[in-house]
Design a protein around this motif. Structure first.
Motif, PDB file in Angstrom:
ATOM      1  N   ARG A  28      -0.918 -43.196 -45.303  1.00  0.00           N
ATOM      2  CA  ARG A  28       0.078 -42.134 -44.558  1.00  0.00           C
ATOM      3  C   ARG A  28      -0.226 -41.095 -46.294  1.00  0.00           C
ATOM      4  O   ARG A  28      -0.048 -39.606 -45.863  1.00  0.00           O
ATOM      5  CB  ARG A  28       1.517 -42.355 -43.891  1.00  0.00           C
ATOM      6  CG  ARG A  28       1.227 -42.945 -43.029  1.00  0.00           C
ATOM      7  CD  ARG A  28       0.775 -42.209 -42.336  1.00  0.00           C
ATOM      8  NE  ARG A  28       0.908 -42.748 -40.670  1.00  0.00           N
ATOM      9  CZ  ARG A  28      -0.439 -43.243 -40.250  1.00  0.00           C
ATOM     10  NH1 ARG A  28      -1.231 -43.177 -40.534  1.00  0.00           N
ATOM     11  NH2 ARG A  28       0.280 -43.788 -38.757  1.00  0.00           N
ATOM     12  N   GLY A  29       0.560 -41.308 -47.162  1.00  0.00           N
ATOM     13  CA  GLY A  29       0.280 -40.582 -48.692  1.00  0.00           C
ATOM     14  C   GLY A  29       0.344 -41.410 -49.551  1.00  0.00           C
ATOM     15  O   GLY A  29      -0.185 -42.730 -49.701  1.00  0.00           O
ATOM     16  N   LEU A  30       1.023 -40.582 -51.017  1.00  0.00           N
ATOM     17  CA  LEU A  30       0.064 -40.750 -51.794  1.00  0.00           C
ATOM     18  C   LEU A  30       1.105 -41.065 -52.875  1.00  0.00           C
ATOM     19  O   LEU A  30       1.184 -39.703 -53.240  1.00  0.00           O
ATOM     20  CB  LEU A  30      -1.582 -41.244 -52.399  1.00  0.00           C
ATOM     21  CG  LEU A  30      -1.737 -41.850 -53.766  1.00  0.00           C
ATOM     22  CD1 LEU A  30      -1.907 -43.549 -53.880  1.00  0.00           C
ATOM     23  CD2 LEU A  30      -3.106 -40.540 -53.898  1.00  0.00           C
ATOM     24  N   ALA A  75       1.340 -47.345 -44.590  1.00  0.00           N
ATOM     25  CA  ALA A  75       1.519 -47.275 -45.723  1.00  0.00           C
ATOM     26  C   ALA A  75       1.465 -45.864 -46.905  1.00  0.00           C
ATOM     27  O   ALA A  75       1.092 -45.181 -46.718  1.00  0.00           O
ATOM     28  CB  ALA A  75      -0.238 -47.623 -46.104  1.00  0.00           C
ATOM     29  N   ILE A  76       2.095 -46.016 -47.479  1.00  0.00           N
ATOM     30  CA  ILE A  76       2.449 -44.981 -48.690  1.00  0.00           C
ATOM     31  C   ILE A  76       2.243 -46.236 -50.520  1.00  0.00           C
ATOM     32  O   ILE A  76       2.712 -46.912 -49.940  1.00  0.00           O
ATOM     33  CB  ILE A  76       3.936 -44.322 -48.792  1.00  0.00           C
ATOM     34  CG1 ILE A  76       4.199 -43.828 -47.495  1.00  0.00           C
ATOM     35  CG2 ILE A  76       3.854 -43.496 -49.968  1.00  0.00           C
ATOM     36  CD1 ILE A  76       3.640 -42.316 -47.078  1.00  0.00           C
ATOM     37  N   LEU A  77       1.213 -45.454 -50.036  1.00  0.00           N
ATOM     38  CA  LEU A  77       0.327 -45.723 -52.022  1.00  0.00           C
ATOM     39  C   LEU A  77       1.093 -45.826 -53.112  1.00  0.00           C
ATOM     40  O   LEU A  77       0.871 -44.327 -53.513  1.00  0.00           O
ATOM     41  CB  LEU A  77      -1.262 -46.239 -51.629  1.00  0.00           C
ATOM     42  CG  LEU A  77      -2.273 -46.356 -52.495  1.00  0.00           C
ATOM     43  CD1 LEU A  77      -1.859 -48.392 -52.698  1.00  0.00           C
ATOM     44  CD2 LEU A  77      -3.576 -46.506 -52.048  1.00  0.00           C
ATOM     45  N   GLY A 120       7.377 -52.655 -49.448  1.00  0.00           N
ATOM     46  CA  GLY A 120       7.972 -52.522 -48.603  1.00  0.00           C
ATOM     47  C   GLY A 120       9.313 -51.636 -48.653  1.00  0.00           C
ATOM     48  O   GLY A 120       9.815 -51.323 -47.230  1.00  0.00           O
ATOM     49  N   ASP A 121       9.268 -50.934 -49.302  1.00  0.00           N
ATOM     50  CA  ASP A 121      10.810 -50.180 -49.375  1.00  0.00           C
ATOM     51  C   ASP A 121      10.511 -48.478 -48.727  1.00  0.00           C
ATOM     52  O   ASP A 121       8.975 -48.591 -48.277  1.00  0.00           O
ATOM     53  CB  ASP A 121      10.555 -49.369 -50.965  1.00  0.00           C
ATOM     54  CG  ASP A 121      11.930 -50.822 -51.626  1.00  0.00           C
ATOM     55  OD1 ASP A 121      12.160 -51.693 -51.428  1.00  0.00           O
ATOM     56  OD2 ASP A 121      11.826 -50.307 -53.160  1.00  0.00           O
ATOM     57  N   LEU A 122      10.997 -48.209 -48.135  1.00  0.00           N
ATOM     58  CA  LEU A 122      11.148 -46.623 -47.466  1.00  0.00           C
ATOM     59  C   LEU A 122      11.111 -45.787 -48.658  1.00  0.00           C
ATOM     60  O   LEU A 122      11.777 -45.649 -48.889  1.00  0.00           O
ATOM     61  CB  LEU A 122      11.901 -46.575 -46.553  1.00  0.00           C
ATOM     62  CG  LEU A 122      11.719 -45.066 -45.512  1.00  0.00           C
ATOM     63  CD1 LEU A 122      10.255 -45.288 -44.611  1.00  0.00           C
ATOM     64  CD2 LEU A 122      12.543 -44.791 -44.189  1.00  0.00           C
ATOM     65  N   TYR A 160       5.583 -39.945 -44.844  1.00  0.00           N
ATOM     66  CA  TYR A 160       6.994 -40.942 -44.920  1.00  0.00           C
ATOM     67  C   TYR A 160       6.724 -42.312 -44.500  1.00  0.00           C
ATOM     68  O   TYR A 160       5.928 -42.904 -42.888  1.00  0.00           O
ATOM     69  CB  TYR A 160       8.129 -40.435 -44.304  1.00  0.00           C
ATOM     70  CG  TYR A 160       8.077 -41.009 -43.076  1.00  0.00           C
ATOM     71  CD1 TYR A 160       9.111 -41.992 -42.475  1.00  0.00           C
ATOM     72  CD2 TYR A 160       8.215 -39.850 -42.156  1.00  0.00           C
ATOM     73  CE1 TYR A 160       9.132 -42.217 -41.101  1.00  0.00           C
ATOM     74  CE2 TYR A 160       8.960 -39.249 -41.024  1.00  0.00           C
ATOM     75  CZ  TYR A 160       8.827 -40.696 -40.346  1.00  0.00           C
ATOM     76  OH  TYR A 160       8.841 -40.849 -38.724  1.00  0.00           O
ATOM     77  N   GLY A 161       6.956 -43.520 -45.143  1.00  0.00           N
ATOM     78  CA  GLY A 161       5.956 -44.798 -44.212  1.00  0.00           C
ATOM     79  C   GLY A 161       7.023 -45.956 -45.939  1.00  0.00           C
ATOM     80  O   GLY A 161       7.509 -45.684 -46.209  1.00  0.00           O
TER      81      GLY A 161
END
Length: 734
Positions: free
Chosen positions: A336-338, A315-317, A374-376, A177-178
């Motif tokens: 952290r994730g994609l 960061a979640i790309l 910037g959304d979680l 999550y990020g």
């Protein structure tokens, strides 16, 4: 607007100024609430008591129609229009002329700006342009919180803000999550209103010229700079960049007094709001093309350069799709994730994500439109889901699951130094796949016995120019030094198809997956392949070196590639250079044609390795990078398993060492199937080594092979369910 007065006072001032400047008797601002209702927030000319009391349902009245269509509406006699909705509390009975423009933000109508007059008059084009410009400025002001405070903004639909759950496909396992980082994120214009209109027109014109020149350069040099997108996409981009309607809209927006950036942003918002309502998938696709083009134009205007973005540490790309090198351009420790809208589990972006152990979920249609920077967000690589702006309880649940995963990883870590031996005493060689220098850390961390597949093309894909001999030699030497006495198998350059290098000139092919790629390209350009072989021989001087050639389709191709190795060995000897103490040369079995020519190929090789990803895509005639057909077959189907069994038998008969290095080897259930077919050498992604070793330690292959023999004769499209039942029956940890 920047004053210290209360928000309502500032809104009242705004409508008064607009009414005066537009010579209108009424000016009103409606803003969209989270419910979708349009609420009257301020007015000059209507009854003051209607403010915050008058609400229009979605699509209701002329105001609702403006919001629905995301386009301005100009009428000389509004009460006669079929969409007119009479609200007695507003006192708008005397007013006939109506002009409304949507407040667009992120392609959504977050409100409506209206001016009205008593006389039946038609607002001219210049007045329509004026109110659109004012509406754009007002939308930016409302959304930024300059006009309304953040408290008021919380309930206004300026952007998606509710929790959402999207179902996609699992591309790379894991949980993360990020905060959202949009790949090729739009550049927000800093200044909206132009100080000098002529200067802005020149800036826009020069930016358009630069944009078109950039696309022309990509067309001349191949599609590599778009990360593997097809040549046709580039041609479409060029066509849209020349689109008269788009160019004219930009020019007209600048002439209304906007800066070049604001003009691009306004036209993009208008396209997005109108196209988003379309049901036709082709039209929606064109929306993405126009939006990507607008984003590129904004970056040209801003003078931005790739790789200079400041990312959050979590960061979640989020992207529509990623080319092979795109993911590698970002700092690895911050991603952290994609999340991807397109792609497939076999795409190279997904392979890189698995190599870097980055959770990835794909096939999330429309995810970019539902997120803002910037959304979680939560990436659930176990279930193939994404949670946008999750509730606290959902975030807490995921954190608990992540803790369980960390505990499981700790259990796998305990198995690191345990030999991979089945319960009935069969020794399995468990290797890992790699392709980047950072992957070398996984050797010790996972306890893998070596590198069964080192993808040498990744060095080429992340470079701005062709890697020179010394840089190639340095990387291969680093890999061998890190591995120590553990074996490393280098696969020679596998480019072409969906892996295109921006600096390597290539010809357009109708079907790149079946075109000049991998060993075919190497044989057509022997200098490129010989340079790589020379670097490998230099790095392997004095020790064992294992080299294999990808996508061998005929025995003659292998002979020709092997001759290049012999030529390079002779070249080094004549110059007194050290050679490897032991040189082993092998071939990858990825083309079905070899299944009927193994008797001729195997005696010529020192070893072979099965690339299951490509083998099955060619066997089932389903492009693994095409999401429309990538899931049309299951690798645990009788035809696929029979093909693997045949290869294993032929290799056993000739005494040829054989391994499986595709994604199949990194998934416990699929790896279990490979073991039951007789394979004893597997090369898995780093994240799969622990789970596969646990499976090996829990397996009794003598009993399992009896069960597999029956499954090979099945007429079903897949025996996955039956294999899972067999594993449970034998208490195998899959």
């Amino acid at each position: 607007m920047a004053g210290a007065a209360p928000a309502q006072d500032r809104l009242d001032t705004v409508v008064r100024i607009i009414a005066q400047s537009m010579v209108a008797e009424v000016c009103s601002i409606y803003l969209r609430r989270a419910s979708g209702d349009l609420e009257l927030f301020a007015t000059q000319g209507l009854k003051p008591e209607a403010v915050h009391n008058t609400r229009l349902r979605p699509g209701e009245g002329l105001v609702g129609e403006v919001a629905r269509s995301a386009a301005p509406i100009s009428l000389s006699d509004a009460p006669t229009h079929p969409s007119f909705s009479y609200r007695p509390e507003t006192g708008e009975d005397p007013y006939h002329a109506f002009l409304g423009a949507p407040l667009l933000r992120g392609g959504r109508a977050i409100g409506v700006l209206v001016v009205q007059n008593r006389s039946e008059r038609r607002y001219d084009d210049e007045e329509v342009e004026d109110i659109q410009t004012i509406a754009m400025v007002l939308a930016e002001t409302v959304a930024s919180g300059e006009l309304l405070g953040q408290e008021e903004l919380r309930d206004i639909e300026v952007a998606p803000h509710r929790p959402e759950r999207l179902k996609g496909q699992r591309f790379a396992e894991g949980l993360a999550y990020g905060h959202v980082v949009l790949h090729e994120a739009p550049v927000a214009p800093e200044n909206l209103l132009a100080e000098n209109q002529q200067v802005e027109e020149i800036r826009l014109r020069e930016a358009l010229i630069g944009l078109k020149a950039n696309i022309d350069g990509m067309l001349e040099g191949g599609a590599g700079k778009l990360g593997g997108q097809s040549f046709e996409v580039l041609e479409t981009y060029r066509m849209f960049a020349d689109d008269r309607g788009w160019n004219r809209s930009l020019e007209e927006a600048v002439r209304t007094g906007l800066t070049a950036e604001a003009a691009v942003d306004r036209v993009r918002n208008e396209h997005r709001a109108r196209f988003a309502k379309a049901r036709d998938p082709y039209i929606k696709e064109r929306l993405h093309d126009f939006e990507d083009l607008a984003n590129r134009l904004l970056r040209v205007l801003a003078g931005d350069r790739p790789g200079e973005r400041d990312l959050p540490d979590d960061a979640i790309l989020v992207a529509r799709n990623l080319g092979p090198a795109d993911l590698l351009e970002y700092p690895r420790h911050k991603i952290r994730g994609l999340l991807l809208e397109e792609g497939s589990a076999a795409s190279h972006a997904a392979i890189v994500a698995r190599a870097l152990q980055i959770p990835c979920v794909g096939r999330l249609m429309g995810v970019r439109d539902r997120l803002s920077e910037g959304d979680l967000v939560i990436v659930d690589g176990e279930t193939g889901e994404a949670y946008l702006r999750p509730r606290p309880d959902m975030l807490s649940a995921v954190q608990s699951r992540m803790e369980v995963r960390h505990q499981r990883q700790a259990e796998f870590a305990k198995l690191r130094d345990v030999p991979a031996v089945t319960k009935d005493g069969q020794r399995i060689t468990l290797l890992t796949n790699a392709g980047l220098a950072v992957d070398l850390e996984n050797l010790d961390a996972t306890g893998a016995e070596g590198i069964g597949l080192f993808r040498t093309e990744f060095q080429f894909m992340v470079s701005e120019e062709l890697p020179r001999l010394d840089s190639q030699t340095a990387l291969y030497k680093l890999v061998l030094d890190t591995a120590g006495d553990r074996p490393v198998t280098f696969r020679t350059l596998d480019i072409g198809g969906d892996k295109v290098l921006p600096y390597l000139e290539t010809e357009r092919e109708e079907n790149p997956a079946l075109g000049r790629r991998a060993i075919r390209l190497g044989l057509d350009r022997p200098a490129l392949l010989r340079l790589q072989i020379r670097a490998l021989l230099a790095a392997g001087a004095g020790r064992e070196l294992r080299v294999m050639f990808p996508m061998i389709a005929t025995v003659d191709e292998y002979r020709a590639a092997r001759e290049l190795v012999d030529h390079e060995c002779d070249w080094a000897r004549r110059r007194g250079r050290a050679l490897p103490a032991m040189l082993r040369v092998g071939a990858m079995i990825e083309c079905p044609s070899l299944l009927w020519h193994l008797d001729a190929l195997l005696p010529l090789t020192d070893f072979v390795s099965i690339g299951s990803n490509d083998l099955f895509q060619y066997m089932f005639a389903a492009d693994r990078t095409n999401p429309l057909v990538a899931d049309r077959y299951d690798p645990l189907s009788p035809p696929a398993l029979r093909a693997l069994a045949e290869i294993q038998k032929k290799c056993a008969d000739t005494g040829t060492p054989v391994s499986v290095c595709g994604e199949l080897a990194g998934r416990p259930l699929e790896a279990f199937a490979l073991l039951t077919l007789g394979f004893t050498r597997l090369s898995a992604p780093a994240g799969g080594v622990g789970p596969v070793k646990r499976m090996i330690l829990s397996s009794d292959l003598t009993a399992a092979r009896r069960g597999m023999t029956a499954l090979l004769g099945s007429s079903s499209a897949s025996v996955r369910g039956e294999l899972e039942t067999l594993a449970r029956k034998l208490n195998v940890a899959v």
